[in-house]
Design an enzyme around this catalytic site. Structure first.
Site: not given
Ligand code: GLN
Length: 256
Positions: A106, A139, A206
């Site tokens: 990320c 997002r 993630h």
């Protein structure tokens, strides 16, 4: 144990040095779990694994590093790390160009590229890989599933995870880490996720990427063992991944 060409392997003879970069700042969603996974999958095979945590004020030396992990963080933490990383850019570039294994997640993935443009300005990247990132809204938050059928050690089953990023990453002519089957990936447009460059994997997936995807963990271990000793991960005992595979399958079945 023996290799394909009949050479005897003694697992105690093998050891890998894992360097965790800036865990004090880049550890969003528990990226640290990936270190545990690397360690345990070495241990179960009788391979020694040493982990060195490199915090912001520590001197960075990658001379004996075999696997480097750069995790994810918020824009604020990323900016702090980014400034620090510029000072060790040469060390990192030499490591990558020499075939060092690197997993960047990320925010760490974005920093591999030329820049990350945000509403507050441009964050300079390391230019280790030819890619760039631009912030946009909303997002991109989702469970995510990928497939990659074109790796030399072809990943045999889907890669599952979670993504949460404002940045849209464009990887140009580089190979992606995987093709998006569910979720957004690099930019929500071209169905690519992450990047592969030499022995670098950059990805938006993630947290516990490796525990959820032991085949990706083994790909990293394979790259590192092969560079250091010229052996393959398949020369070592096969681990029982039935529970991990079942968990992986359950995610794929639920969403696809
Ligand atoms: N700050 C970056 C973004 O939002 C990366 C965030 C993260 O590491 N989750 O795009």
């Amino acid at each position: 144990m023996s290799t394909d060409d009949g050479k005897e392997l003694h697992s105690g003879d093998y050891s890998l040095n894992i360097v965790h970069l800036y865990p004090d700042l880049l550890n969003l969603y528990g990226d640290r779990g990936n270190i545990q996974c690397l360690r345990m999958r070495c241990k179960w095979r009788g391979i020694d694994a040493q982990v060195t945590e490199c915090n912001l004020d520590d001197n960075l030396s990658l001379a004996s590093a075999d696997i480097v992990l750069l995790g994810g963080g918020s824009d604020r933490e990323q900016q702090i790390v980014c400034t620090r990383l510029q000072k060790v850019r040469t060390e990192l570039r030499d490591y990558v160009e020499d075939g060092g294994t690197l997993l960047a997640i990320c925010g760490g993935y974005q920093l591999l590229g030329h820049y990350y443009d945000t509403a507050d300005g441009r964050m300079a990247g390391l230019s280790l890989v030819d890619l760039y990132t631009q912030q946009d809204s909303p997002r991109l938050i989702s469970n995510i599933i990928l497939i990659n059928e074109s790796l030399p050690d072809s990943l045999p089953y889907e890669i599952v995870g979670f993504e949460n990023h404002g940045g849209r990453t464009y990887i140009g002519g580089n190979a992606p880490f995987g093709k998006v089957l569910l979720g957004h990936g690099n930019n929500g447009k071209d169905a690519s996720e992450g990047v592969l460059y030499r022995n670098v994997i950059g990805t938006y997936l993630h947290g516990p990427l490796l525990p959820k995807n032991p085949h990706v963990c083994d790909l990293l271990l394979h790259k590192a063992l092969n560079r250091k000793y010229g052996v393959s991960i398949s020369d070592f005992p096969v681990l029982d991944d039935s529970q991990e595979r079942e968990a992986n399958r359950a995610v794929v079945k639920r969403y696809l």
